[in-house]
Each structure stands twice: as structure tokens, then as C-alpha cells.
Design a protein around this motif. Structure first.
Motif, mmCIF file in Angstrom:
data_model
loop_
_atom_site.group_PDB
_atom_site.id
_atom_site.type_symbol
_atom_site.label_atom_id
_atom_site.label_comp_id
_atom_site.label_asym_id
_atom_site.label_seq_id
_atom_site.Cartn_x
_atom_site.Cartn_y
_atom_site.Cartn_z
ATOM 1 N N GLN A 102 -11.610 -2.200 2.674
ATOM 2 C CA GLN A 102 -10.971 -1.260 1.760
ATOM 3 C C GLN A 102 -10.181 -0.213 2.538
ATOM 4 O OE1 GLN A 102 -14.414 -0.032 -0.549
ATOM 5 N NE2 GLN A 102 -13.771 -1.264 -2.303
ATOM 6 N N GLU A 105 -7.029 -1.862 3.632
ATOM 7 C CA GLU A 105 -6.130 -2.095 2.503
ATOM 8 C C GLU A 105 -5.296 -0.864 2.175
ATOM 9 O OE1 GLU A 105 -6.276 -4.898 -1.377
ATOM 10 O OE2 GLU A 105 -8.123 -3.908 -0.757
ATOM 11 N N GLU A 106 -5.887 0.319 2.375
ATOM 12 C CA GLU A 106 -5.146 1.548 2.112
ATOM 13 C C GLU A 106 -4.001 1.735 3.100
ATOM 14 O OE1 GLU A 106 -7.816 4.816 2.073
ATOM 15 O OE2 GLU A 106 -8.961 4.113 0.337
ATOM 16 N N GLU A 107 -4.188 1.228 4.320
ATOM 17 C CA GLU A 107 -3.166 1.387 5.356
ATOM 18 C C GLU A 107 -2.209 0.200 5.421
ATOM 19 O OE1 GLU A 107 -2.853 4.115 7.168
ATOM 20 O OE2 GLU A 107 -4.617 5.053 6.228
#
Length: 240
Positions: A102, A105-107
Motif C-alpha cells: 500500500q 502504491e501511493e508512490e
């Protein structure tokens, strides 16, 4: 004296890192517990952290990795050699793996998709399921790796089952009793199991009054429940 020996080992590890002696780093890393390395982690230069995560035993590297901040985890998953990333992903428990992915995924959503493709189907399904919950709720903190048994099993049958199941279970010290529909109906400790007569049924020794939380329980409430009842683990249930 033992503390002094550990400090000397870490000093030797630091010197090996400074010299770039990978073979010595690996040899010393086998003698130092990952938690001891974590105690000094923030004092190490980034390049030394990178070397340790790359060349330590995969299990030790994963243990260190799982304790890092999500932002640092994402950075290392982006920069470590692919072969080492695969090893770390394989060693992580599903809940820690989900948190790391997660963060990536944000980056970098593309990299996150690639990393998920490296997972075996069972692990990928577990990650997808855990990702559906808020990270601050019990559902986002739980692990799918637990030991479940049936009330009609004998103590001897459970012990035989544990010999096969225990290596993959985080919560082996507590066993959860499920009915045929998968509902939680009881709990027993490993101690209860060991001291019981081998011919007894689980239903005879389990505690049917199970303290539990739901997938939507906030993490602060989870912590309060665990503290109030002096629990090291607590089962998480959903509406079903």
C-alpha cells in the motif's frame, strides 16, 4: 559481558560496512539478532542500510524491513535488486506485506502492480482482501495466518494438525474453534491443549466466551480491548 560482546559485534559489522566487505557483513549478520540492528538503524548511513537489506539472510532482512516506516519500505522496494525484493516479499507476513504494498502504491502504482504479480495466487488474494480495510481499523491490522480447528476434533488430532500448520501460523499459541459455517465458537490456548487428555474433544476444553473485535473496530479500541483483557492476540470477525 554479553552486552559488551553484542556491542563489539555491531562495531565489527559497522567496520565491515565501511570497508564494503560483503562477505564479512553476511557472516557478522548471522550472529546479530535483527532487533539489535534495528536499535542502531537510524544511525546507519542510507548506503549501509541498503547493503544490509540486500545481503543479510532473507528472513533477517524481512524482519528488519517489516519494522521500517512505510515511506522507507516503499523506497527500498523501489531500489533493492529484484531478486532481493522477491525474497523479502516471500518472507513477510500477509499483514506486513499488505502495508508495504500500500505504501508503494501511493508512490508508484505501476511498481505496486508489478510486485503483486510476483506473489503466488494465495498470497495475492490475501493481500487484496486485507487491502479492502482501512489501515487504522482491525481489518487492516489483522493477519489471515491463524490456526482454526473444529469442536469435534480430539486433542491428539489437533496436535498432529499443529505439527503441520504451526510453521505458517503467527498465532499458534491460541487456537480458534470454528463451526461448519466458519463462525467463531470458541478458543483454547496451546497450554490447554498440551495438558489435556489426548482423547478429549476440543468442545470439552475450549472457552466458548471469546473476546473479539470486528473488522471495523478502530485500532485504539483494539488496543484497549487487548489491554483490558490482557491479550496478546485478539480474533477479528466480520458480519458473517
Amino acid at each position: 559481558m554479553r552486552t559488551q560482546v553484542r556491542e563489539n559485534l555491531f562495531d565489527s559489522l559497522t567496520r565491515a560496512l565501511q570497508k564494503g566487505d560483503v562477505a564479512l557483513v553476511q557472516a557478522l549478520g548471522d550472529k546479530i539478532h535483527p532487533q539489535e540492528i534495528l536499535e542502531h538503524w537510524d544511525d546507519l548511513p542510507g548506503e549501509h542500510q541498503y547493503v544490509l537489506l540486500t545481503y543479510l539472510d532473507a528472513e533477517a532482512a524481512a524482519q528488519i524491513f517489516s519494522e521500517l516506516d512505510p515511506e522507507d519500505q516503499a523506497e527500498f522496494l523501489e531500489t533493492l535488486p529484484p531478486w532481493r525484493v522477491r525474497q523479502i516479499l516471500e518472507e513477510l507476513d500477509p499483514d506486513d506485506l499488505t502495508d508495504a504494498l500500500q505504501a508503494v502504491e501511493e508512490e508508484d502504482p505501476r511498481l505496486a502492480r508489478q510486485l503483486k504479480e510476483w506473489l503466488d495466487p494465495k498470497t495475492r488474494a490475501e493481500v487484496e482482501a486485507l487491502s479492502a480495510y482501512d489501515e487504522d481499523d482491525a481489518g487492516g491490522l489483522m493477519t489471515p495466518e491463524y490456526v482454526a480447528v473444529r469442536a469435534g476434533m480430539t486433542v491428539d488430532e489437533v496436535l498432529q494438525f499443529l505439527r503441520r500448520a504451526a510453521p505458517d501460523a503467527e498465532t499458534v499459541y491460541y487456537l480458534y474453534v470454528l463451526d461448519d459455517e466458519g463462525h467463531l465458537v470458541g478458543v483454547l490456548s496451546l497450554r490447554d491443549l498440551i495438558v489435556a487428555d489426548p482423547s478429549m474433544r476440543v468442545a470439552e476444553i475450549m472457552n466458548p466466551d471469546v473476546i473479539h473485535v470486528t473488522t471495523g473496530t478502530d485500532q485504539e479500541e483494539v488496543a484497549r480491548v487487548m489491554a483490558d483483557y490482557d491479550l496478546t492476540v485478539v480474533p477479528v470477525t466480520d458480519d458473517a
